[in-house]
Each structure stands twice: as structure tokens, then as C-alpha cells.
Motif scaffolding. Structure first.
Motif, short mmCIF file in Angstrom:
data_model
loop_
_atom_site.label_atom_id
_atom_site.label_comp_id
_atom_site.label_asym_id
_atom_site.label_seq_id
_atom_site.Cartn_x
_atom_site.Cartn_y
_atom_site.Cartn_z
N MET A 11 -14.46 -4.76 5.68
CA MET A 11 -13.19 -5.44 5.41
C MET A 11 -12.11 -4.42 5.06
SD MET A 11 -14.25 -9.12 4.07
CE MET A 11 -12.79 -9.71 4.79
N ILE A 12 -12.45 -3.43 4.27
CA ILE A 12 -11.45 -2.40 3.88
C ILE A 12 -10.99 -1.64 5.12
CG2 ILE A 12 -11.16 -0.20 2.65
CD1 ILE A 12 -12.62 -1.41 0.28
N LYS A 36 -8.57 -6.03 5.56
CA LYS A 36 -8.71 -7.45 5.21
C LYS A 36 -9.02 -7.63 3.74
CE LYS A 36 -10.21 -9.03 9.74
NZ LYS A 36 -11.41 -9.15 10.59
N ILE A 37 -8.82 -8.85 3.27
CA ILE A 37 -9.03 -9.15 1.85
C ILE A 37 -10.47 -9.61 1.61
CG2 ILE A 37 -8.27 -10.59 -0.08
CD1 ILE A 37 -5.46 -10.64 1.38
N LYS A 82 1.25 2.27 -7.18
CA LYS A 82 0.64 1.48 -8.25
C LYS A 82 -0.33 2.33 -9.09
CE LYS A 82 -1.19 -1.55 -5.37
NZ LYS A 82 -0.69 -1.20 -4.05
N THR A 136 -14.59 -9.77 -5.71
CA THR A 136 -13.62 -8.97 -6.47
C THR A 136 -13.51 -9.47 -7.91
OG1 THR A 136 -12.42 -8.88 -4.38
CG2 THR A 136 -11.32 -7.97 -6.30
N ARG A 170 -2.68 -3.23 7.00
CA ARG A 170 -2.50 -3.47 5.56
C ARG A 170 -1.08 -3.95 5.26
NH1 ARG A 170 -4.38 2.25 3.68
NH2 ARG A 170 -3.86 1.59 1.55
N ARG A 196 -4.38 -10.49 -4.23
CA ARG A 196 -3.79 -10.12 -2.94
C ARG A 196 -3.41 -11.30 -2.09
NH1 ARG A 196 -5.04 -4.59 -3.01
NH2 ARG A 196 -4.33 -3.63 -1.08
N ARG A 211 -1.20 11.61 1.69
CA ARG A 211 -1.88 11.75 0.40
C ARG A 211 -3.30 12.32 0.48
NH1 ARG A 211 -2.57 5.56 -1.94
NH2 ARG A 211 -4.18 4.84 -0.53
N PRO A 258 0.84 -1.20 0.00
CA PRO A 258 0.00 0.00 0.00
C PRO A 258 0.88 1.25 0.00
CG PRO A 258 -0.21 -1.21 2.09
CD PRO A 258 0.63 -2.05 1.18
N GLY A 259 0.58 2.16 -0.94
CA GLY A 259 1.35 3.41 -1.00
C GLY A 259 2.60 3.32 -1.85
N LEU A 264 -13.94 -1.92 -5.67
CA LEU A 264 -14.62 -2.27 -4.41
C LEU A 264 -15.23 -1.02 -3.77
CD1 LEU A 264 -12.03 -4.84 -3.00
CD2 LEU A 264 -14.37 -5.36 -3.73
N ARG A 265 -14.49 0.10 -3.80
CA ARG A 265 -15.02 1.34 -3.22
C ARG A 265 -16.24 1.82 -4.01
NH1 ARG A 265 -9.51 1.75 -1.74
NH2 ARG A 265 -8.89 2.41 -3.82
N GLY A 268 -3.48 -4.01 -7.72
CA GLY A 268 -3.86 -4.36 -6.35
C GLY A 268 -4.59 -5.69 -6.23
N PHE A 269 -4.43 -6.53 -7.20
CA PHE A 269 -5.05 -7.86 -7.23
C PHE A 269 -4.17 -8.74 -8.11
CE2 PHE A 269 -7.52 -11.22 -9.06
CZ PHE A 269 -8.37 -11.63 -8.05
N1 UDP Z 1 -9.04 -4.97 -1.37
C1 UDP Z 1 -9.39 -6.31 -1.39
N2 UDP Z 1 -9.14 -7.05 -2.50
C2 UDP Z 1 -8.54 -6.53 -3.60
C3 UDP Z 1 -8.17 -5.17 -3.59
C4 UDP Z 1 -8.42 -4.41 -2.46
O1 UDP Z 1 -9.92 -6.82 -0.43
O2 UDP Z 1 -8.34 -7.26 -4.58
C5 UDP Z 1 -9.34 -4.18 -0.18
C6 UDP Z 1 -8.38 -4.44 0.98
O3 UDP Z 1 -9.08 -4.29 2.18
C7 UDP Z 1 -7.36 -3.31 0.80
C8 UDP Z 1 -8.26 -2.18 0.35
O4 UDP Z 1 -9.24 -2.80 -0.48
O5 UDP Z 1 -6.66 -3.01 1.98
C9 UDP Z 1 -7.57 -1.06 -0.41
O6 UDP Z 1 -6.96 -1.57 -1.54
P1 UDP Z 1 -6.20 -0.62 -2.61
O7 UDP Z 1 -5.56 -1.53 -3.62
O8 UDP Z 1 -7.10 0.43 -3.06
O9 UDP Z 1 -5.09 0.09 -1.73
P2 UDP Z 1 -3.56 -0.17 -1.49
O10 UDP Z 1 -3.51 -1.03 -0.27
O11 UDP Z 1 -2.96 -0.82 -2.65
O12 UDP Z 1 -3.04 1.22 -1.29
#
Ligand code: UDP
Ligand code: MG
Length: 234
Positions: free
Chosen positions: A73-74, A78-79, A34, A85, A159, A108, A144, A30-31, A56-57, A105-106
Motif C-alpha cells: 500500500m505504501i 494508498k491508505i 510535518k 493504523t 501520494r 488521512r 531528502r 507529503p514533504g 507502519l514502516r 500524518g493521520f
Molecule cells: N500511511 C497510511 N496511513 C497513515 C499514514 C501513512 O496508509 O495513517 C501510508 C500511506 O501509504 C502514505 C505512506 O504511509 O503514503 C507514507 O506516509 P508518511 O506520513 O510517512 O509520509 P508523507 O506522505 O506524509 O510524507
């Protein structure tokens, strides 16, 4: 995994795998940058960027029946279950009309990875792995200000833990298959993109079809109407 995979399979209309799309997984903690680098790749190489987190958002915002579960979960870092997804990714790929995708981001975890390959029958062409030290990623996430509920220090730590325990094994799996292209992501955006370009440009030469022809870098002097009429044989 059986029933999850079966139910998702029934939803696949088959046309996606038949198209043999090019998929690049974009992974990193994360961060690590990507999303930023994916936007650059889209601009230069005509891929469609699909951020699993953004999908997901959007699902939460749409008021879907899974929204509350996804939100919880977010918040905990958690995943989300693979079924959810993967369905969102499949739908976005089908609706895009493109055949070149950056999936950001997938997967995960190993279960995400195995389910995606099983359901979609798609294997990634390669994996871009953005390598960055945790303290730099933490600094970026805390500065950010995107209004994300999970960009607080408590969730960020969770995370990181999930990334190390569940997501890095996916990178290791693809590395064992020779598919990982590792990039030092702890540098300024422009410098990182130079490394990205050196990896994506040669791969892009191998990719045929609309995506290639319509990529901005190659079509700078053409307008879209002209390109479209070429395809329609006019
Ligand atoms: N998330 C998930 N499955 C995925 C992608 C994201 O469950 O395939 C969830 C998970 O909780 C993650 C959050 O969405 O911590 C944020 O993901 P994102 O990729 O936006 O953020 P990153 O952690 O890469 O900055
Ligand atoms: Mg992101």
C-alpha cells in the motif's frame, strides 16, 4: 465500518480514553515538513511524536503478518486500513506513558478520522495544518534521500492525488469545527517553527500534567531526577 470498529474497540483497554490525553493532529501534504516540525515541538513542549507512517514502516520491519500488505500500500501511496493504523497508534500512546501526543500524518481520510474518534473516544484539541505548494513538496521529497521506497516521482504523484482527494476533506472537516491552525510551510524550517510556536505555546499553557512539567522549555534548569522525586513526593 462496524466490524472494524468493534474489533479495534475490544482491543482498547479503556485506560487511554480515561486519561483524557491531549491529541494534536499534524496534517499536510507529503514533504510539507510535518516530521521536522514535530521534532521541534517535542523538544520545546514535551509532546510525544507519533508518525503514523513511521509506525507502519516499523510494522513492516518487524515482520508482522500485515507487513507485506502495508508495504504494497505504501509503495502505491494508498491508505492502509484504519484498523491497522489505529491499533498501532493506540499501542504507542499506551506505551508512551505521556498524555500529550502529536499524531503526524493521520487521519488521512474521512474513514480514518471517524474510526479513530469512534474507537478511542478522543477528539483532537486542534489540528496543525502545514500548507505548502505541490512543486515545493515535490522538490523536498526528491532531495531528502531517506531511502524511502515511496519517494520516487511515480509514487509521489500518487501520494499528492490521494492527499487532495482524501486527506484535504479531513482538514476541511476540522476547519468547519474551528479546529484548524494553518501554517505557511513553504518557508525555511526556523521561520515555520516560529509560527508553530506561536500556536502551540498558548495551547500548552492549558495542558496540565507530567507532559507540561517535563517540557524542556520549562525544565531547562532542572534535571529529570529532581522532577521525578517531586512527583514521587520525596
Ligand atoms: N500511511 C497510511 N496511513 C497513515 C499514514 C501513512 O496508509 O495513517 C501510508 C500511506 O501509504 C502514505 C505512506 O504511509 O503514503 C507514507 O506516509 P508518511 O506520513 O510517512 O509520509 P508523507 O506522505 O506524509 O510524507
Ligand atoms: Mg512524515
Amino acid at each position: 465500518m462496524g466490524s472494524i470498529v468493534e474489533s479495534a474497540k475490544q482491543d482498547a483497554n479503556g485506560s487511554l480514553a480515561e486519561k483524557k490525553p491531549t491529541v494534536v493532529f499534524v496534517l499536510g501534504g507529503p514533504g510539507c515538513g510535518k516530521g521536522t516540525q514535530c521534532a521541534n515541538i517535542v523538544e520545546h513542549f514535551g509532546y510525544t511524536h507519533l508518525s503514523a507512517g513511521d509506525l507502519l514502516r516499523a510494522e513492516i520491519k518487524s515482520g508482522s503478518e500485515n507487513g507485506t500488505m502495508i508495504q504494497n500500500m505504501i509503495k502505491e501511496g494508498k491508505i492502509v486500513p484504519s484498523e491497522v493504523t489505529i491499533k498501532l497508534l493506540q499501542k504507542a500512546m499506551e506505551e508512551s506513558g505521556n498524555d500529550k501526543f502529536l499524531i503526524d500524518g493521520f487521519p488521512r481520510n474521512e474513514e480514518n478520522r471517524a474510526a479513530f474518534e469512534e474507537v478511542t473516544k478522543i477528539e483532537p484539541a486542534f489540528v496543525l495544518f502545514f500548507d505548502c505548494a505541490e512543486e515545493e513538496m515535490e522538490r523536498r521529497l526528491l532531495s531528502r534521500n531517506q531511502g524511502r521506497e515511496d519517494d520516487n516521482i511515480e509514487t509521489i504523484r500518487k501520494r499528492f492525488k490521494v492527499f487532495l482527494e482524501s486527506s484535504l476533506p479531513v482538514v476541511e472537516y476540522y476547519d468547519s469545527k474551528g479546529k484548524v491552525r494553518k501554517i505557511d510551510a513553504a518557508r525555511p524550517i526556523g521561520e515555520v517553527f516560529e509560527s508553530v510556536k506561536a500556536i502551540v505555546a498558548p495551547q500548552n499553557e492549558k495542558v496540565k500534567g507530567y507532559g507540561r512539567v517535563l517540557s524542556l522549555e520549562e525544565s531547562e534548569d532542572c534535571d529529570i531526577v529532581h522532577l521525578r522525586s517531586m512527583f514521587e513526593g520525596k
